[in-house]
Structure formats: structure tokens, C-alpha cells
Enzyme design. Structure first.
Site: not given
Ligand code: 13P
Length: 235
Positions: A12-14, A95, A97, A164, A170, A200, A221
Site C-alpha cells: 500500500n503505497w498510500k 483503511h 486512515e 491492521e 506507521g 509496521s 505500508g
Molecule cells: P505501515 O506498514 O507503514 O505501518 O502501514 C501499514 C498500512 O497501513 C498498510 O495499509
């Protein structure tokens, strides 16, 4: 209990990367040998077409419209049909977020999943509790409530659950192996779908998380933005 053999790693490149570095990263990943997992990359929507035309990587979007129509007066939205048409087979929905910044609730998430299924996409549904909810012993109830957004169209073929925990995203602090395995087991009891873990995941913990019996894959992420690190994960 059903076993899903080949592990799946979803990047997931966000909201990261400009066009050239994104294409370079996707190219490096697609040209890397020795990959032992199924791989999906979810770039920002604007980059999907370029990456699609230059690599053979399986792609997904990070969101889709909740509106029932494939086309129409929905400024700023991108429909599941459009995502499918551009060459994606997956879409991430719900997600944390998006739940936080866009106030997505179960009704919105359910509508999006329905649209994804109608378009022929595999919906990757994110669930997970906050730290406060975990400390109050409410993790299972929270996740169960989030799973109730799954519409009747959901099947093991068109739906993946991503556990998640919000406190692990993060933060550099992934859930423990026991926490992951227990929650996945709980989810599988409710829905015997493919279940991936996110929060993470790094090259130094990916292998042990992937080796858990209840873990069918990873949703990565930050570590998916760095080729060296991501390559170690997918190897
Ligand atoms: P991180 O791997 O940066 O913690 O993010 C996880 C995430 O939200 C994947 O969708």
C-alpha cells in the site's frame, strides 16, 4: 479450517511517490527474481496506468466510490468500474486512515465493497482496533462490528480481510505474533477468507509473521516504498 497456501503480499503505497520514482520502483520489483509470494501493488490512482503499461505487476487501488453508479455527477470520485477498466484486480476498502480522515463508516464501506464486487474486483477490507479499544478489551467486538459491513456478495474469492491494528500502523511497533495469530483465528471463525496482517511490517519481522498458521499474507505500508527492504520481504 481452510488453508490458503501461497502467501500474498500487498504493497500500500498510500499518498506517496511521484511518477518517475514510482515507475522505477515498480519496474525493479517486477524484474526482481526469486519472489516466493503473490504480489499486489496499490499505488496512488494517478500512477496506475503508467505502472500497468510498463510492468506486469498485479495492481490495486486504495479506495473506490461509494456511489452506486459507475458514472455520474460525483466530483472527485473514481468508480470501481473505472478501476477495473484501467487494469486493476484489487481495491483496498475501509483503511483506518480513510475511516479517520474521511469519516468512513460501515454503511459507506459496505456500499464500496458492493461496488467492488459488482465491478469484478477483489475487495481488501481493512479492520482493526485502536490502542484504547485494545486496552479496554474491546478488540474482538470492534473487529466483529467492522466485519458486519461485509455485504452478502462477499465470498472467499472476491474478499480479503486485512487485520491492521491502528496502533501498529506507521508506529514501528507491530502487533505481537500471539496477538496477530489470535485475532486472525477469531476473524477466520467469522469469515473463512484470506486474512493478511498489516502494521509496521518490516524486512526483519515479515518472515516470522508470514510463518504464522493463521496469516495468509501481509499488507505493507512504509516498507513497500523502499526496494531493498521490500525485496527482502517478498523473497
Ligand atoms: P505501515 O506498514 O507503514 O505501518 O502501514 C501499514 C498500512 O497501513 C498498510 O495499509
Amino acid at each position: 479450517m481452510k488453508k490458503h497456501n501461497k502467501k500474498l503480499v500487498i504493497a500500500n503505497w498510500k499518498m506517496n511517490l511521484l511518477k518517475d520514482p514510482a515507475i522505477n520502483l515498480a519496474r525493479k520489483i517486477s524484474e526482481a527474481g526469486d519472489i516466493s509470494v503473490d504480489l499486489v501493488i496499490c499505488p496512488p490512482d494517478l500512477l496506475i496506468d503508467s505502472i500497468k503499461s510498463q510492468t506486469n505487476i498485479s495492481l490495486g487501488a486504495q479506495n473506490c466510490s461509494a456511489h452506486a453508479e459507475d458514472f455520474g455527477a460525483c466530483t472527485g470520485d473514481i468508480s470501481a468500474a473505472m478501476i477495473k477498466n484501467i487494469g486493476c484486480n484489487y481495491v483496498i476498502i475501509g483503511h483506518s486512515e480513510r475511516r479517520k480522515y474521511h469519516k468512513e463508516n460501515n454503511d459507506i464501506i459496505s456500499a464500496k465493497i458492493t461496488n467492488a464486487h459488482k465491478a469484478g474486483l477483489v475487495a481488501i477490507i481493512c479492520v482493526g482496533e485502536s490502542l484504547e479499544e485494545r486496552q479496554e478489551g474491546r478488540s474482538h467486538d470492534i473487529v466483529l462490528n467492522q466485519l458486519s459491513a461485509l455485504p452478502p456478495t462477499s465470498t472467499p474469492e472476491n474478499t480479503i480481510i486485512a487485520y491492521e491494528p491502528i496502533w501498529a500502523i506507521g508506529t514501528g511497533k507491530s502487533a505481537s505474533l500471539t496477538e496477530i495469530n489470535q485475532m486472525h483465528e477469531y476473524i477466520r471463525f467469522e469469515k473463512d477468507f484470506k486474512i493478511v496482517y498489516g502494521g509496521s511490517v518490516k524486512c526483519d519481522n515479515a518472515k516470522e509473521i508470514l510463518s504464522l498458521g493463521q496469516v495468509d499474507g501481509l499488507l505493507v505500508g512504509a516498507a513497500s516504498l523502499d526496494f531493498e527492504q521490500f525485496y527482502k520481504i517478498i523473497k
